[in-house]
Design a protein around this motif. Structure first.
Motif, short mmCIF file in Angstrom:
data_model
loop_
_atom_site.label_atom_id
_atom_site.label_comp_id
_atom_site.label_asym_id
_atom_site.label_seq_id
_atom_site.Cartn_x
_atom_site.Cartn_y
_atom_site.Cartn_z
N HIS A 1 -27.01 13.78 -0.62
CA HIS A 1 -25.62 13.53 -0.21
C HIS A 1 -24.59 14.28 -1.07
N HIS B 1 -21.61 17.06 -0.17
CA HIS B 1 -20.18 17.11 -0.52
C HIS B 1 -19.80 18.50 -1.06
N SER C 1 -16.19 10.75 -5.64
CA SER C 1 -16.29 9.97 -4.40
C SER C 1 -16.30 8.49 -4.72
N GLY C 2 -16.59 7.68 -3.70
CA GLY C 2 -16.63 6.24 -3.91
C GLY C 2 -17.84 5.83 -4.73
N GLY C 3 -18.90 6.64 -4.69
CA GLY C 3 -20.12 6.28 -5.39
C GLY C 3 -20.44 7.17 -6.58
N GLY D 1 -13.60 6.83 -7.24
CA GLY D 1 -13.17 6.25 -5.95
C GLY D 1 -13.30 4.73 -5.96
N ASP E 1 -10.55 1.89 -5.36
CA ASP E 1 -10.74 0.78 -4.42
C ASP E 1 -10.51 -0.57 -5.10
N GLY F 1 -8.23 4.69 -2.16
CA GLY F 1 -7.70 6.01 -2.53
C GLY F 1 -6.41 6.33 -1.78
N GLY G 1 -14.77 12.11 -1.40
CA GLY G 1 -13.59 11.49 -0.79
C GLY G 1 -12.31 11.64 -1.58
N ASP H 1 -17.00 11.26 3.81
CA ASP H 1 -18.36 11.40 4.33
C ASP H 1 -18.37 11.91 5.77
O1 KG4 Z 1 -17.13 10.64 -0.36
P1 KG4 Z 1 -16.69 9.38 0.25
O2 KG4 Z 1 -16.17 9.39 1.66
O3 KG4 Z 1 -17.81 8.30 0.20
C1 KG4 Z 1 -18.77 8.25 -0.84
O4 KG4 Z 1 -19.74 9.04 -0.81
O5 KG4 Z 1 -18.54 7.43 -1.76
O6 KG4 Z 1 -15.56 8.80 -0.73
C2 KG4 Z 1 -14.90 7.61 -0.47
C3 KG4 Z 1 -13.87 7.39 -1.57
C4 KG4 Z 1 -13.22 6.02 -1.50
O7 KG4 Z 1 -13.32 5.40 -2.78
C5 KG4 Z 1 -11.76 6.33 -1.16
O8 KG4 Z 1 -10.88 5.39 -1.73
C6 KG4 Z 1 -11.58 7.72 -1.73
O9 KG4 Z 1 -12.81 8.36 -1.48
N1 KG4 Z 1 -10.50 8.49 -1.06
C7 KG4 Z 1 -9.41 8.94 -1.69
C8 KG4 Z 1 -8.60 9.57 -0.70
N2 KG4 Z 1 -9.26 9.50 0.50
C9 KG4 Z 1 -10.43 8.84 0.25
N3 KG4 Z 1 -9.02 8.83 -2.96
C10 KG4 Z 1 -7.82 9.34 -3.32
N4 KG4 Z 1 -6.99 9.95 -2.44
C11 KG4 Z 1 -7.33 10.10 -1.13
N5 KG4 Z 1 -6.51 10.71 -0.28
#
Ligand code: KG4
Ligand code: ZN
Length: 354
Positions: free
Chosen positions: A113, A117, A148-150, A175, A179, A192, A293, A322
């Motif tokens: 994954h 990215h 990212s979130g993870g 991320g 959250d 985010g 993200g 994602d």
């Molecule tokens: O990559 P992703 O879609 O999922 C994972 O693989 O974790 O990332 C999701 C993360 C979430 O924590 C979200 O709050 C953050 O990306 N996020 C952002 C924005 N859009 C999404 N953080 C800051 N600014 C943004 N515009």
């Protein structure tokens, strides 16, 4: 020879299928987000995520084929996110991909994954988004900041199969910190974008937050910063440490929420940029890319561009969060040097260190 990959991504709460040609062109991309379902719970509930994937995966595959005006004869390979991610969510994607690869007699590629990215940055054409695609593909050696979130990590590569991690978070991902801070401030999931929006009207100097310290140059830590926000909000509301965090938001006015959002966001970005700049100075890459993200964050993009004397490469925001197109892009480059995986034996890898 042209190669069309049908890619499936189900590692968290997005059911996504894309058809990607030659690793750089999106023929179709469907992202079925569960944000509306997960919002009700303030975050991703793994069982709910898995059930939703089961319901929509087959229609989403059909939609992706229809949108690209393809049938199975046009598809040269199948790709799927094998990990890391939520076990129940990954299972739906992997079992679907296994079955299709076997029944349609297509080679199958299992993709990491996080590499997905990164490879969102190789996509230069596809549907028109509000932000343009990069005009050229990244040039090696590359420094990548994955946020990212993870995951939160800094990675380096001199060619496609040589990605190594030079630093990673020891606790929360950035991320995840966004959250959790959003939850304390009463802002909607995902944090985010909602923290970013609230921060637009906030004073980033209003609340002093500590810069996290770790004893290695490229590792990160975000849990202390997240807790510092919680403590500062409790102080601001005149409450003790044991006051429940979910009761705090009601006691804050809109300006206080904006000021906390701005103070946290500025500090988190400063931290990411300082570490990335240090790695840039040491390793002198030709290209710096950001992915994941949080790479959709405009303030992060701006701060990084100001700190580093290179054009920072990033994908349109829909390709930062994602999506399956990034998995199709990575699978193409993987197919140049790797044999396909046996569909009978491919398993999920919920935790998969690079
Ligand atoms: O990559 P992703 O879609 O999922 C994972 O693989 O974790 O990332 C999701 C993360 C979430 O924590 C979200 O709050 C953050 O990306 N996020 C952002 C924005 N859009 C999404 N953080 C800051 N600014 C943004 N515009
Ligand atoms: Zn992701």
């Amino acid at each position: 020879m042209n190669m069309k990959v049908l890619a499936i991504e189900t590692s968290c709460d997005e059911t996504s299928v894309a058809i990607v040609e030659n690793g750089d062109t999106i023929c179709s991309l469907i992202v079925n987000s569960q944000i509306d379902i997960q919002k009700a719970f303030g975050g991703v509930v793994p069982e709910i995520a898995a059930r939703s994937h089961i319901e929509v995966i087959l229609p989403v595959i059909q939609q992706a084929l229809d949108a690209a005006a393809c049938d199975w004869d046009d598809i040269d390979a199948i790709a799927v996110t094998q990990g890391p991610g939520l076990l129940g969510s990954l299972l739906i994607g992997v079992l679907t991909a296994r079955t299709l690869a076997w029944s349609m007699q297509k080679p199958l590629y299992a993709v990491h994954h996080i590499l997905g990215h990164i490879y969102a940055n190789w996509i230069t054409a596809g549907p028109v988004y509000s932000t343009p695609y990069p005009t050229a593909q990244p040039e090696f050696p590359i420094l990548a900041l994955i946020v990212s979130g993870g995951h939160t990590q800094l990675m380096l590569a001199t060619y496609h199969n040589d990605w190594r991690v030079i630093g990673r978070t020891r606790d929360d991902a950035v991320g995840e910190a966004f959250d959790k801070v959003a939850k304390v401030l009463g802002l909607p999931y995902p944090g985010g974008p909602s923290v970013a929006k609230a921060a637009e009207n906030g004073d980033s100097q209003k609340y002093r937050l500590p810069m996290p310290q770790v004893d290695t140059p490229y590792d990160f830590s975000f849990s202390g910063l997240k807790t510092a926000v919680l403590r500062a909000v409790q102080r601001e509301c005149g409450k003790q440490h044991d006051f429940p965090s979910f009761e705090l938001a009601k006691l804050l006015n809109q300006q206080q929420v904006s000021d906390f959002a701005a103070s946290f966001q500025t500090q988190a970005i400063k931290y990411l940029v300082t570490k990335t700049k240090k790695a840039f100075d040491e390793f002198q890459p030709k290209t710096v890319i950001i992915g994941g993200g949080v790479a959709a964050s405009l303030p992060l993009r701006t701060a990084l561009s100001e700190a580093i004397p290179l054009e920072i490469q990033y994908a349109p925001p829909l390709l930062c969060t994602d999506n399956a197109a990034m998995i199709g892009a990575r699978a193409y480059f993987q197919s140049k040097s790797e044999d396909p995986i046996d569909p009978h034996s491919v398993e999920t890898k919920p935790s998969w260190p690079l």
